[in-house]
Design a protein around this motif. Structure first.
Motif: not given
Length: 468
Positions: A206-210, A290-301, A152-155, A230-235
């Motif tokens: 929050d981890q990325v921000g830290s 990149a996991i965003d609350g609005v844009a969804g999941q954006i995969a960058l290979p 689970r990402a932030s939020g 609305d960035l929620r995390g990165a995987h």
């Protein structure tokens, strides 16, 4: 262990078929963790059954992985060894805020089976003994699946992205030992080293921000991630879904020197030093999502690099004592210099579409002192019974603990046995239990929710030796 008889070709073939069948059973092994952080607690079944002692005691050809000078203690002639390690773990992570639990298990194919080989050959030529082999130095393995709180990402946004790890470190030593006198042996060796890593890791916003706040993130992709609505995390995913292949890997080398000195036929001391490894940066393919609350999941290979990931230098001091015709005892004290190699995990990623990001994941390991005590009892000409224990200082810190790197066990007990089919062939078995250890991480940057990790495990080693 001596038996005044020779094996027939039929018996030799039967023994090899027995070992081949046992090796096939290794496919049932669970994901594994090494025990002294990423390092196995001893190499070979004799050492493992005696708590990991090997600096001043003859543990067979696997002794070249600790002190190459012990090769001179082997019997005259040549010897081959074939064996394996596998580890069954019990790892549980608790979300201290919600009470949720997740256990590491076989959720994917890339960590099942997980076993480590042992193959070695040695030959004594007068005062010189040569040895070569392939040994697993250690590793780790976790698999938490895609539907736990770790995914689970932030939020509290469910991502269905995995969290897992698999590290395997293989050493290919070439060693030599010289018997200077009846009392003194000197040894040295150089190892080719291969290491491979699979990793799936979710970092909450929050981890990325830290990490950003601590100056641990840089690169042209940073403002791109920061610009999402609305960035929620990165995987990060750098996992190959295979029992052998790794997402990133690299070759390198290390070296070791050692000596033993016998004060009498019954008392021997040993000293050995293994240098810090020199392995190239591990490289491979990965996907940054990149996991965003609005844009969804954006995969960058793209291409990923794990920079300067090394195994530590180790200093070993040992003493062995023959108490009676039947009983030997041995003690090793080791200093493992983790602080020199595990300050940060250094990750570099370059996207196929352009842009890069560099992250320093803090680890800040402490140096470790390890005490190993073992005994061997010759119950008969055929049977030798072994036992030992091992106590290490804690190298990890709770504040930098990752759920996917829970290498926290530090107390072990071991039992072993050796059976001589003849004066030429023997089979050695060892079981080592790592008592459960618990460690907490209260928050960022290496975890989002406060977590508690409980970790115990059982390690089984089996080695067949044939002398000729």
């Amino acid at each position: 262990m001596t038996i005044k008889q020779h094996q027939s070709p039929h018996t030799i073939g039967r023994n090899f078929r027995l070992i081949a069948g046992i090796l096939a059973l290794a496919a049932c092994a669970k994901p594994a963790n090494a025990t002294d952080v990423f390092r196995f607690e001893g190499f070979g079944a004799i050492s493992r059954g005696m708590g990991g002692v090997a600096t001043a005691y003859d543990t067979g050809l696997s002794g070249m992985m600790t002190n190459p000078a012990t090769l001179s203690l082997m019997e005259t002639g040549s010897e081959i060894q074939l064996g394996f390690d596998f580890v069954s773990t019990d790892i549980e992570v608790k979300n201290k805020a919600t009470g949720e639990h997740v256990s590491s298990d076989s959720h994917g194919n890339n960590r099942h089976p997980y076993f480590a080989p042992q193959i070695a050959y040695g030959r004594q030529i007068g005062s010189l003994t040569l040895g070569a082999g392939v040994f697993a130095q250690g590793g780790l393995g976790t698999e938490y699946g895609r539907d736990s709180f770790l995914s689970r990402a932030s939020g509290n946004l469910d991502t269905e992205l995995g969290n897992s790890s698999r590290l395997l470190v293989l050493n290919i030593p070439l060693a030599a030992s010289y018997k200077v006198s009846e009392s003194l042996t000197l040894g040295a060796g150089v190892d080719a080293t291969w290491q491979g890593l699979n990793l799936d890791l979710l970092l909450g916003a929050d981890q990325v921000g830290s990490l950003m706040g601590a100056g641990r993130v840089s690169g042209s992709l940073v403002p791109v991630l920061g610009g999402l609505p609305d960035l929620r995390g990165a995987h990060f995913s750098l996992t190959r879904n295979s029992p052998i292949k790794s997402g990133v890997s690299a070759w390198g080398h290390t070296a070791r020197v050692g000596m033993t000195y016998a004060f009498s036929e019954d008392t021997r001391v040993g000293v050995a030093y293994t240098a810090k490894s020199r392995v190239a940066d591990m490289e491979g393919r990965a996907t940054l999502t990149a996991i965003d609350g609005v844009a969804g999941q954006i995969a960058l290979p793209g291409d990923i690099t794990i920079r300067d990931f090394q195994m530590p230098a180790v200093l070993n001091l040992g003493l062995s004592q023959r108490v009676s015709d039947k009983l030997d005892v041995a003690v090793d004290v080791s200093r493992v210099y983790w602080s020199d190699v595990m300050k940060d995990i250094k990750v570099g990623f370059v996207s196929d579409s352009g842009g890069d990001i560099n992250i320093l994941l803090p680890q800040d390991y402490r140096d470790q002192t390890v005490l190993a005590v073992g005994a061997a009892y010759r119950a008969s000409d055929k049977w030798t019974l072994r036992g030992g224990f091992r106590i290490a200082q804690q190298a990890l810190r709770g504040s930098t603990l990752f759920a996917v790197v829970p290498a926290v066990p530090k107390k072990h007990v071991s039992l072993g046995a050796g059976y001589a089919f003849s004066e030429r062939a023997s089979l050695d078995f060892a079981w080592s239990h790592a008592f459960e250890e618990q460690m907490d991480n209260e928050g960022t940057p290496n975890t989002s929710a406060p977590i508690r990790v409980n970790h115990s495990q059982d390690n089984v080693t089996l080695v067949y030796s044939y002398r000729f």
